[in-house]
Design an enzyme around this catalytic site. Sequence first.
Site, mmCIF file in Angstrom:
data_model
loop_
_atom_site.group_PDB
_atom_site.id
_atom_site.type_symbol
_atom_site.label_atom_id
_atom_site.label_comp_id
_atom_site.label_asym_id
_atom_site.label_seq_id
_atom_site.Cartn_x
_atom_site.Cartn_y
_atom_site.Cartn_z
ATOM 1 N N ASP A 257 -0.894 93.652 77.633
ATOM 2 C CA ASP A 257 -1.758 94.732 77.917
ATOM 3 C C ASP A 257 -1.437 96.085 77.319
ATOM 4 O O ASP A 257 -0.342 96.398 77.022
ATOM 5 C CB ASP A 257 -1.899 95.032 79.474
ATOM 6 C CG ASP A 257 -2.653 93.785 80.308
ATOM 7 O OD1 ASP A 257 -3.218 93.085 79.613
ATOM 8 O OD2 ASP A 257 -2.585 93.630 81.485
ATOM 9 N N ARG A 258 -2.298 96.890 77.585
ATOM 10 C CA ARG A 258 -2.122 98.326 76.841
ATOM 11 C C ARG A 258 -1.147 98.976 77.548
ATOM 12 O O ARG A 258 -0.202 99.607 76.999
ATOM 13 C CB ARG A 258 -3.388 99.223 76.739
ATOM 14 C CG ARG A 258 -3.237 100.470 76.315
ATOM 15 C CD ARG A 258 -4.571 101.182 76.154
ATOM 16 N NE ARG A 258 -5.120 101.364 77.599
ATOM 17 C CZ ARG A 258 -4.875 102.452 78.503
ATOM 18 N NH1 ARG A 258 -4.045 103.260 77.887
ATOM 19 N NH2 ARG A 258 -5.717 102.444 79.641
#
Length: 541
Positions: A257-258
Site C-alpha cells: 500500500d502507498r
Amino acid sequence: MASSAVRSSSPGATTGSDLPHGTSPGSRTPQLQSQAAATTPSALNSAGGSKPQDLDEHLGQLDLGELIGPAPIDNTPKPKPKRAHRTAHGKKSGKKARPSPPVISPPCGDIWPRPYDIAGGLRTVAPYHFTYQTYCKQRWQGRSLIEIYEAEFRDRPLDYYRNAIETGKITVNGHRVAPAYVMIDHDLVVHTIHRHEPPVTADPIGIIHEDDEMIVINKPSGVPVHPAGRYNYNCVLEIMKSERHQDFIGYPCNRLDRLTSGIMFVGKTSVGAQKMSDQILARTVRKEYLARVVGKFPDGEVVCDQPILSISPKLGLNRVRASGKPARTVFKRLAYYPPRQRPGSGEAPEETAENDVDDTAQPWLRKEGYSIVRCLPVTGRTHQLRVHLQHLGHPIQNDPIYANQKVWGFDLGFNDADASKNSDDDIITRLDRMGKEDVADAVAYHDEMVDKFYKQKAEKLSGQLCKVCDTPLYTEPGLHELSLYLHSLRYEDADDAWSYVSPLPKWALPPEGIEGPTQVGGIESLVQASDETDMPEGVES
C-alpha cells in the site's frame, strides 16, 4: 497555502493490500497509453501544487480535464456490434469482429528529467497536461458512460463528469457522445487534463540488496509503487528511474500500500522478476510485518482467523464478516510502552490501570500507551493486518481508516463481525465524508502522540480553485498523513535459500530514555503457532 487538486475524499485506503502479492511482471504495464508535458514554474504558482489524500491510488484511471481542441459531436445512436456466432461445435462463424479504433496521438510529450521539487520533507510535481486513453473494460460493457463515472470515479463531482461528456472534454472513439451512451467492446475513451499529482514523502528509497536481476528496496511510507490513479511521476518506479537513467524499467514483484513502508522486490529484468513472482505466488516465501498498535497487546502468539469482506471496493474498505474470504494472521507482541503520564495529570499511570476499566462496551478507554506487534500474514487479503488488528481491539495507532472514530464510532469496529453496531452503509457514508467537510482525525486516544497529532494541520478542501483548470485545491498536508505504522520487515525463502530483513522504522524503536528491543528475532515461533492450528476453511495449507 492551498495547493492540491481534488481527489478521493477518503483517507487511508489503496488498491493494494497491506500484504504484498506476487504479480506478473507484465502487469506493471499501464492499460492507459499516455504522455505528459509539464507546465512552467509560473503555472505551479498560479495553479497550485497538488496534495494527497489517504485514499487515492485505487480510485480509477480516468481523471477529467480539458481536451485540446473541440471534438465533433455525433448524435447518431451507435448500434451494438453483432457478436461472432458460435456453432454447436463451438466454432466461430465467418463474421468479423469490429476492428479497434486507431489510438489517438496525445498532444503532450514525456518529461525528462522528471520535474521533482523537494522541500519541507515532500516531493512535489508541478501541474502538467496529460492525456489518458483507455479501452472499454469488460465490466463497462452494456453500461452508460455517465453510470460508469458515477460508480467508479470520485475525482470530481458527478455534475462535472456529465458536463465534461456533454461538452466533449471526454470523447469516445474521437467523437462527442451523450452521457447515456452505452459502452461496447473496443470503445476508446480519450481525455487530456491539466493534471495535479499529490505530493509524496521525500524520504529516500533504501537499497537492501542489488544484483544483476533484482533490487531489494526499503520503500518509504507515503509513496505508491507504480503509476495509478492520481499518481504518475510520484511513485517508486518513476523515482527509481529518475535516480538511475531514462531507459531503466523496474518490474515490481510484490506490492505494498502507498502508506506502508518496508521490503519490496523490483526486478531489473522481466525474467528475474518472474522468478521471484512465481515464488511468492507459490507461497514458498514467508513475510513478516511490524505494526504499532493502540494499548497493551496480549502476551504470546495470537492467531486471528476471521474472514474479511470488501464492503466498498470503490473506497477500498474492508471489515471482518462471516461471509467474507478466509483469512489468517499470527500476531506476537514485541514490546509495550505505557504512557509517560495520564492525560491532564502529572502522575505516572499505575501498572494495573488497564485492568481497572471494564472494556466490554468501550475498549478504547483502557488503550493507553502502545505496543509494537509482529505480524505473520498466512493469507493475503486486502488490508488484512489492519482489519484483524481492529477486530482484536488494537488498531494501528495512526490508521486514518480503521482507527477513526468518525468512521467506526466509539468502539472502532471491535468485535462487530455481524455489523450490529455499525452498518456498512453508515461506515461508507462517514468515510466518504472524510477530507471534504471533516478533517480525517485518525485515532481518538489520549496519549502524547495523539495530542501532537491534533495540533498538526490536516488537509481538506481549501475553497480555492486552480487558475488553469478550475480544479478545487486542498490545503497543505502534514507529514503525519503520509505515514502508517505498518512496515514490511522481512521476506525469506521457506527453505532458507535467502532472507532479507530491513532496519526497524523509527516509530518501532524505544522512546527516548526508555529501554526496549531494537532488533527482531527469528520467525520460527510465529510459523509454529500457525502450523499448530487448523487452517480456515477455503485456505490451502
